[in-house]
Write a protein that holds these residues in place. Structure first.
Motif, PDB file in Angstrom:
ATOM      1  N   ALA A  71      -7.562   5.176   8.332  1.00 17.38           N
ATOM      2  CA  ALA A  71      -7.866   6.678   7.730  1.00 17.38           C
ATOM      3  C   ALA A  71      -7.975   7.618   8.718  1.00 17.38           C
ATOM      4  O   ALA A  71      -8.128   7.639   9.865  1.00 17.38           O
ATOM      5  CB  ALA A  71      -9.423   6.549   6.965  1.00 17.38           C
ATOM      6  N   GLY A 112      -0.542  11.102   1.199  1.00 19.71           N
ATOM      7  CA  GLY A 112      -0.990  12.018   2.155  1.00 19.71           C
ATOM      8  C   GLY A 112      -0.398  12.797   3.030  1.00 19.71           C
ATOM      9  O   GLY A 112      -0.713  14.038   3.378  1.00 19.71           O
ATOM     10  N   ASP A 122      -2.230   5.545   5.434  1.00 23.01           N
ATOM     11  CA  ASP A 122      -3.063   6.669   5.055  1.00 23.01           C
ATOM     12  C   ASP A 122      -2.089   7.843   5.739  1.00 23.01           C
ATOM     13  O   ASP A 122      -1.396   7.688   6.770  1.00 23.01           O
ATOM     14  CB  ASP A 122      -4.328   7.089   5.809  1.00 23.01           C
ATOM     15  CG  ASP A 122      -5.249   7.956   5.317  1.00 23.01           C
ATOM     16  OD1 ASP A 122      -4.674   8.761   4.016  1.00 23.01           O
ATOM     17  OD2 ASP A 122      -6.003   8.667   5.801  1.00 23.01           O
ATOM     18  N   ILE A 148       1.596   9.638   9.554  1.00 28.67           N
ATOM     19  CA  ILE A 148       1.212   8.363   8.753  1.00 28.67           C
ATOM     20  C   ILE A 148       0.528   7.209   9.804  1.00 28.67           C
ATOM     21  O   ILE A 148       1.084   7.135  10.886  1.00 28.67           O
ATOM     22  CB  ILE A 148       2.358   7.801   8.002  1.00 28.67           C
ATOM     23  CG1 ILE A 148       3.012   8.717   7.007  1.00 28.67           C
ATOM     24  CG2 ILE A 148       2.064   6.512   7.358  1.00 28.67           C
ATOM     25  CD1 ILE A 148       4.236   8.527   6.411  1.00 28.67           C
ATOM     26  N   CYS A 151       1.016  -1.191   0.112  1.00 27.48           N
ATOM     27  CA  CYS A 151       0.032   0.011  -0.156  1.00 27.48           C
ATOM     28  C   CYS A 151       0.907   1.273   0.098  1.00 27.48           C
ATOM     29  O   CYS A 151       1.934   1.204   0.531  1.00 27.48           O
ATOM     30  CB  CYS A 151      -0.909   0.197   1.086  1.00 27.48           C
ATOM     31  SG  CYS A 151      -0.232  -0.282   2.664  1.00 27.48           S
ATOM     32  N   THR A 152       0.272   2.220  -0.424  1.00 34.04           N
ATOM     33  CA  THR A 152       1.213   3.348  -0.517  1.00 34.04           C
ATOM     34  C   THR A 152       0.204   4.735  -0.318  1.00 34.04           C
ATOM     35  O   THR A 152      -1.070   4.804  -0.367  1.00 34.04           O
ATOM     36  CB  THR A 152       1.744   3.669  -2.044  1.00 34.04           C
ATOM     37  OG1 THR A 152       0.717   3.727  -2.871  1.00 34.04           O
ATOM     38  CG2 THR A 152       2.621   2.706  -2.445  1.00 34.04           C
ATOM     39  N   THR A 153       0.836   6.022   0.043  1.00 28.23           N
ATOM     40  CA  THR A 153       0.068   7.172   0.144  1.00 28.23           C
ATOM     41  C   THR A 153       1.209   8.355  -0.111  1.00 28.23           C
ATOM     42  O   THR A 153       2.370   8.365   0.280  1.00 28.23           O
ATOM     43  CB  THR A 153      -0.563   7.296   1.391  1.00 28.23           C
ATOM     44  OG1 THR A 153      -1.279   8.571   1.671  1.00 28.23           O
ATOM     45  CG2 THR A 153       0.345   7.327   2.596  1.00 28.23           C
TER      46      THR A 153
END
Length: 141
Positions: free
Chosen positions: A133, A19, A81, A95, A15-17
């Motif tokens: 989230a 944000g 997230d 994060i 998974c990546t972000t």
């Protein structure tokens, strides 16, 4: 070229972000199958090795553009997230990760440990954490 370099990582990326990164920095946070949380600078990720334009085969974390790397979970990092970067300009970049070990951790990339850890009561029967989230609860004044 960037995707090829990321695909050559020793363990897969789950998974990546972006944000927790401001647009001008282009820092990508990644949760990996071996439980690592890694942040890379995409600007430094793919630099040519020489004037002939061929890509460098990176042999150290710094050369691959890694700016932060920790063992986040025992097992796969299932979800990630970020906040404090693109989404709002209030507060520190943070994060959140959720892992196969059932724990949820909040990370500040300025320190190498989780600032908040929520662990299940009994780790032997812990279930995977599949989603995390950040909300939109900050003071706009």
């Amino acid at each position: 070229e960037i995707f090829q370099d990321l695909a050559l990582r020793p363990n897969g990326i789950k998974c990546t972000t972006f944000g927790a990164s401001r647009i001008e920095y282009q820092h990508l946070a990644m949760g990996e199958y071996d439980g690592k949380l890694t942040i890379i600078d995409l600007e430094r990720c793919c630099k040519p090795a020489s004037d002939d334009g061929k890509e460098n085969i990176f042999d150290s974390n710094q050369q691959r553009g890694e700016i932060f790397s920790v063992r986040a979970h025992n097992g796969i990092v299932n979800a990630i997230d970020g906040i404090g970067g693109n989404s709002c300009s209030i507060g520190a970049p943070e994060i959140v990760t959720g892992g196969k070990d059932g724990s949820i951790k909040i990370w500040d990339p300025r320190v190498e440990y989780a600032v908040i850890t929520l662990d299940p009561d009994n780790s032997t029967s812990a279930r995977d954490c599949w989603a995390v989230a950040f909300g939109d609860s900050y003071n706009s004044e």
